[in-house]
Scaffold this motif. Structure first.
Motif, short mmCIF file in Angstrom:
data_model
loop_
_atom_site.label_atom_id
_atom_site.label_comp_id
_atom_site.label_asym_id
_atom_site.label_seq_id
_atom_site.Cartn_x
_atom_site.Cartn_y
_atom_site.Cartn_z
N LYS A 8 55.44 12.37 28.38
CA LYS A 8 55.14 10.94 28.35
C LYS A 8 55.16 10.40 26.91
CE LYS A 8 53.81 6.95 29.93
NZ LYS A 8 54.77 6.05 30.55
N ILE A 9 54.60 11.17 25.99
CA ILE A 9 54.60 10.76 24.58
C ILE A 9 56.03 10.63 24.07
CG2 ILE A 9 54.06 11.54 22.23
CD1 ILE A 9 51.35 12.48 23.41
N TYR A 10 56.89 11.57 24.45
CA TYR A 10 58.29 11.48 23.98
C TYR A 10 59.02 10.32 24.66
CZ TYR A 10 62.24 12.83 21.28
OH TYR A 10 63.26 12.81 20.35
N GLU A 11 58.72 10.03 25.90
CA GLU A 11 59.30 8.86 26.57
C GLU A 11 58.95 7.59 25.80
OE1 GLU A 11 57.93 8.72 30.62
OE2 GLU A 11 58.97 10.58 31.14
N LEU A 12 57.69 7.49 25.37
CA LEU A 12 57.27 6.32 24.59
C LEU A 12 57.94 6.31 23.22
CD1 LEU A 12 53.51 6.20 25.61
CD2 LEU A 12 55.32 4.56 26.24
N TRP A 13 58.14 7.49 22.63
CA TRP A 13 58.85 7.60 21.35
C TRP A 13 60.26 7.02 21.49
CZ3 TRP A 13 58.36 8.01 16.41
CH2 TRP A 13 59.42 8.48 15.63
N VAL A 14 60.97 7.40 22.54
CA VAL A 14 62.32 6.88 22.78
C VAL A 14 62.27 5.38 23.03
CG1 VAL A 14 64.32 6.99 24.34
CG2 VAL A 14 63.24 9.10 23.55
N LYS A 15 61.27 4.94 23.77
CA LYS A 15 61.11 3.50 24.03
C LYS A 15 60.93 2.73 22.71
CE LYS A 15 58.49 0.17 26.73
NZ LYS A 15 57.45 -0.04 27.73
N ALA A 16 60.22 3.34 21.75
CA ALA A 16 60.03 2.69 20.45
C ALA A 16 61.38 2.46 19.77
CB ALA A 16 59.13 3.54 19.56
N TRP A 17 62.31 3.39 19.90
CA TRP A 17 63.64 3.24 19.31
C TRP A 17 64.48 2.22 20.06
CZ3 TRP A 17 65.90 5.14 14.96
CH2 TRP A 17 65.17 6.09 14.24
N ASN A 18 64.39 2.25 21.38
CA ASN A 18 65.28 1.43 22.20
C ASN A 18 64.78 0.03 22.48
OD1 ASN A 18 67.21 3.48 22.47
ND2 ASN A 18 66.20 4.33 24.25
N GLU A 19 63.47 -0.17 22.42
CA GLU A 19 62.94 -1.46 22.86
C GLU A 19 61.98 -2.10 21.88
OE1 GLU A 19 61.41 -1.28 26.91
OE2 GLU A 19 62.81 0.36 27.32
N ASP A 20 60.88 -1.38 21.56
CA ASP A 20 59.80 -2.05 20.83
C ASP A 20 58.93 -1.01 20.12
OD1 ASP A 20 57.75 -3.66 19.93
OD2 ASP A 20 57.00 -4.17 21.93
N VAL A 21 58.89 -1.06 18.81
CA VAL A 21 58.09 -0.09 18.05
C VAL A 21 56.60 -0.23 18.29
CG1 VAL A 21 59.79 0.24 16.21
CG2 VAL A 21 58.02 -1.50 15.94
N SER A 22 56.15 -1.33 18.87
CA SER A 22 54.71 -1.51 19.08
C SER A 22 54.13 -0.48 20.05
CB SER A 22 54.39 -2.92 19.55
OG SER A 22 54.83 -3.13 20.88
N VAL A 23 54.97 0.19 20.86
CA VAL A 23 54.44 1.23 21.75
C VAL A 23 53.84 2.38 20.95
CG1 VAL A 23 55.99 0.64 23.65
CG2 VAL A 23 56.61 2.49 22.08
N LEU A 24 54.23 2.50 19.69
CA LEU A 24 53.67 3.57 18.85
C LEU A 24 52.19 3.34 18.55
CD1 LEU A 24 56.55 4.17 16.28
CD2 LEU A 24 56.01 5.47 18.34
N ASP A 25 51.72 2.11 18.70
CA ASP A 25 50.31 1.80 18.44
C ASP A 25 49.38 2.68 19.26
OD1 ASP A 25 51.30 -0.20 16.80
OD2 ASP A 25 50.74 -1.83 18.14
N GLU A 26 49.78 3.02 20.47
CA GLU A 26 48.92 3.77 21.37
C GLU A 26 49.08 5.28 21.27
OE1 GLU A 26 50.52 3.60 25.70
OE2 GLU A 26 51.18 1.74 24.74
N ILE A 27 50.10 5.77 20.52
CA ILE A 27 50.34 7.22 20.49
C ILE A 27 50.43 7.80 19.09
CG2 ILE A 27 51.44 7.31 22.76
CD1 ILE A 27 54.17 7.46 21.23
N THR A 28 50.06 7.05 18.07
CA THR A 28 50.19 7.52 16.70
C THR A 28 48.84 7.56 15.99
OG1 THR A 28 52.40 6.54 16.60
CG2 THR A 28 51.40 7.17 14.50
N ALA A 29 48.55 8.69 15.37
CA ALA A 29 47.32 8.84 14.58
C ALA A 29 47.45 8.04 13.29
CB ALA A 29 47.07 10.31 14.27
N SER A 30 46.33 7.54 12.80
CA SER A 30 46.36 6.72 11.58
C SER A 30 46.82 7.51 10.37
CB SER A 30 44.97 6.12 11.32
OG SER A 30 44.02 7.15 11.14
N ASP A 31 46.65 8.84 10.41
CA ASP A 31 47.06 9.67 9.27
C ASP A 31 48.30 10.50 9.58
OD1 ASP A 31 45.82 11.29 11.12
OD2 ASP A 31 44.72 12.47 9.64
N CYS A 32 49.10 10.04 10.54
CA CYS A 32 50.33 10.75 10.91
C CYS A 32 51.21 10.93 9.67
CB CYS A 32 51.08 9.93 11.96
SG CYS A 32 52.70 10.58 12.36
N ARG A 33 51.74 12.15 9.51
CA ARG A 33 52.63 12.43 8.38
C ARG A 33 54.07 12.54 8.86
NH1 ARG A 33 51.06 16.74 4.16
NH2 ARG A 33 52.15 18.00 5.68
#
Length: 142
Positions: A8-33
């Motif tokens: 599911k996380i990777y599906e949202l990752w692909v959606k961020a590329w194809n549609e809208d980066v805002s989906v990353l708001d729900e799956i990304t840690a604030s300190d992601c490297r």
């Protein structure tokens, strides 16, 4: 603690590329490297957080119309890691320094991602892509 669903996380990752980066708001840690070979001299310690991840996607898409990221292999889930091989396609829209490609020319290249997920959030992102192929298509490399 969030439930880990790597697919599911990777599906949202692909959606961020194809549609809208805002989906990353729900799956990304604030300190992601972000771990990525770069030409701007920045390191993984400098590229952190949600905005860095969004920036990579927005920068990567900024020179192309009709961007489409498709999964070719995966996602493969192993404990807290998610990996996949992808294909990026798009039509060059101009503006890249040194590029000789015609506007509208179709481009494609492949790459692989690895995501480390903790508590349901992306903590680390590694990417390896065939940038040489893309640079050749753009006419930057011959």
């Amino acid at each position: 603690m969030k439930v880990f669903d790597g697919k599911k996380i990777y599906e949202l990752w692909v959606k961020a590329w194809n549609e809208d980066v805002s989906v990353l708001d729900e799956i990304t840690a604030s300190d992601c490297r972000v771990h990525q070979a770069r030409t701007d001299g920045k390191t993984s310690d400098e590229l952190k957080g949600l905005e860095a991840l969004k920036g990579i996607i927005m920068d990567g898409c900024s020179f192309f119309n009709d961007v489409k990221m498709t999964i070719e292999v995966g996602p493969i889930v192993d404990k807290s890691y998610v990996a996949a091989r992808w294909k990026f396609t798009g039509s060059y829209k101009g503006g890249m320094q040194g590029a000789k490609a015609e506007i509208g020319e179709k481009m494609s290249f492949n790459g692989m991602d690895i995501l480390f997920v903790e508590d349901g959030l992306i903590k680390d992102y590694w990417v390896s892509s065939d940038g040489v192929s893309l640079m050749e298509q753009l006419g930057i490399l011959s």
